[in-house]
Scaffold this motif. Sequence first.
Motif, PDB file in Angstrom:
ATOM      1  N   ASP A   1      27.964  28.812  -0.121  1.00 43.57           N
ATOM      2  CA  ASP A   1      26.501  28.904  -0.197  1.00 43.57           C
ATOM      3  C   ASP A   1      25.898  27.588  -0.659  1.00 43.57           C
ATOM      4  O   ASP A   1      24.838  27.165  -0.169  1.00 43.57           O
ATOM      5  CB  ASP A   1      26.089  30.037  -1.149  1.00 43.57           C
ATOM      6  CG  ASP A   1      26.317  31.410  -0.545  1.00 43.57           C
ATOM      7  OD1 ASP A   1      26.391  31.503   0.702  1.00 43.57           O
ATOM      8  OD2 ASP A   1      26.409  32.383  -1.307  1.00 43.57           O
ATOM      9  N   CYS A   2      26.555  26.909  -1.606  1.00 43.15           N
ATOM     10  CA  CYS A   2      26.062  25.605  -2.061  1.00 43.15           C
ATOM     11  C   CYS A   2      26.124  24.584  -0.927  1.00 43.15           C
ATOM     12  O   CYS A   2      25.184  23.794  -0.733  1.00 43.15           O
ATOM     13  CB  CYS A   2      26.881  25.113  -3.248  1.00 43.15           C
ATOM     14  SG  CYS A   2      26.663  26.048  -4.768  1.00 43.15           S
ATOM     15  N   ILE A   3      27.220  24.613  -0.193  1.00 38.01           N
ATOM     16  CA  ILE A   3      27.429  23.621   0.866  1.00 38.01           C
ATOM     17  C   ILE A   3      26.402  23.785   1.982  1.00 38.01           C
ATOM     18  O   ILE A   3      26.037  22.806   2.649  1.00 38.01           O
ATOM     19  CB  ILE A   3      28.870  23.721   1.386  1.00 38.01           C
ATOM     20  CG1 ILE A   3      29.838  23.224   0.302  1.00 38.01           C
ATOM     21  CG2 ILE A   3      29.063  22.919   2.665  1.00 38.01           C
ATOM     22  CD1 ILE A   3      31.288  23.445   0.612  1.00 38.01           C
ATOM     23  N   LYS A   4      25.895  25.001   2.166  1.00 31.70           N
ATOM     24  CA  LYS A   4      24.855  25.212   3.176  1.00 31.70           C
ATOM     25  C   LYS A   4      23.618  24.372   2.872  1.00 31.70           C
ATOM     26  O   LYS A   4      22.938  23.906   3.771  1.00 31.70           O
ATOM     27  CB  LYS A   4      24.485  26.689   3.252  1.00 31.70           C
ATOM     28  CG  LYS A   4      25.538  27.575   3.895  1.00 31.70           C
ATOM     29  CD  LYS A   4      25.100  29.025   3.877  1.00 31.70           C
ATOM     30  CE  LYS A   4      26.182  29.932   4.443  1.00 31.70           C
ATOM     31  NZ  LYS A   4      25.782  31.362   4.368  1.00 31.70           N
ATOM     32  N   TYR A   5      23.332  24.192   1.595  1.00 28.81           N
ATOM     33  CA  TYR A   5      22.178  23.393   1.197  1.00 28.81           C
ATOM     34  C   TYR A   5      22.469  21.901   1.264  1.00 28.81           C
ATOM     35  O   TYR A   5      21.608  21.098   1.618  1.00 28.81           O
ATOM     36  CB  TYR A   5      21.741  23.769  -0.216  1.00 28.81           C
ATOM     37  CG  TYR A   5      21.009  25.082  -0.296  1.00 28.81           C
ATOM     38  CD1 TYR A   5      19.638  25.150  -0.072  1.00 28.81           C
ATOM     39  CD2 TYR A   5      21.688  26.260  -0.591  1.00 28.81           C
ATOM     40  CE1 TYR A   5      18.967  26.364  -0.148  1.00 28.81           C
ATOM     41  CE2 TYR A   5      21.026  27.474  -0.665  1.00 28.81           C
ATOM     42  CZ  TYR A   5      19.662  27.518  -0.441  1.00 28.81           C
ATOM     43  OH  TYR A   5      18.997  28.716  -0.498  1.00 28.81           O
ATOM     44  N   ASN A   6      23.706  21.545   0.901  1.00 24.79           N
ATOM     45  CA  ASN A   6      24.061  20.118   0.891  1.00 24.79           C
ATOM     46  C   ASN A   6      25.576  19.982   0.949  1.00 24.79           C
ATOM     47  O   ASN A   6      26.262  20.291  -0.024  1.00 24.79           O
ATOM     48  CB  ASN A   6      23.518  19.448  -0.375  1.00 24.79           C
ATOM     49  CG  ASN A   6      23.895  17.977  -0.458  1.00 24.79           C
ATOM     50  OD1 ASN A   6      24.428  17.400   0.485  1.00 24.79           O
ATOM     51  ND2 ASN A   6      23.631  17.362  -1.597  1.00 24.79           N
TER      52      ASN A   6
END
Length: 275
Positions: free
Chosen positions: A175-180
Amino acid sequence: MASTRRVAVIQWHIKDVEAEQNHATACNYIRQSAAEGAELAVLPEYHLSGMVPNDPRWAIQAADSAKFASYPERSLRSRRDRMEPPIFYNTAYFISNDGSILGSYIKKNIWHPERPHLTSSGLDRHVAIDTPIGRVGMLICWDLAFPEAFRELIADGADIVIIPTYWTPHDASADCIKYNPNTEGLFLETTLTARAFENTCGIIFCNAAGPSEDFLGLSQITLPLVGPVAKMGSEEGICVADMDLKVLEVAEKNYKVRQDIKKDDWHYVYRHSSK
């Protein structure tokens, strides 16, 4: 005390539970650092073992880690109780050039996946160490996320904070990687500079290295006012640079952070002192 100190960060692709090979690699890099004039060489967290606690050899190696304490070591130490299973700590050592251990630090803030395997230092205070390069504090990896850890070391007189680390891109959730996709790199870059500014301290940050899809690297030497004075990518090797500690004096004169936290009427509920 000299105002400039020449220091080295060393990062490489650590081999899982291959203590002898990792130790030999560390020794070679330390010699190279010394040849380039470094007074201090910093190695990554888990530099003897890698971070593979589910491998049964990992715990066995930890129990034997004392044999490698002749060099700066980020090792797991165990204590066996009659009625309890072994307790494992993540311990960093500051070792002088004559081989004597000047101080050590047990990791306090344990990263979530490590908690089933490691024990925190708990309520023990963060204490700075007198060394040939000045008064130094040590933290380990996830401690970076907690400004309180820095504050205790600064209140105890630390001018330089050393942070051995095993920080990878996989520490970010999907989920974090989806943002950055580079969220962990951003975390390190911004937080290290912020900690240097907000504590008027020098930071020596040393991470593991290897293929960029699995390792961040980014080992660096950081000061307030100027940010990183030397920084690596994800490549293996050493980085040697001069830390101009005069910068700390200039930064403190301007920001007066240390002066403020020493006041008797310091206005936050918690206090940071060496008492």
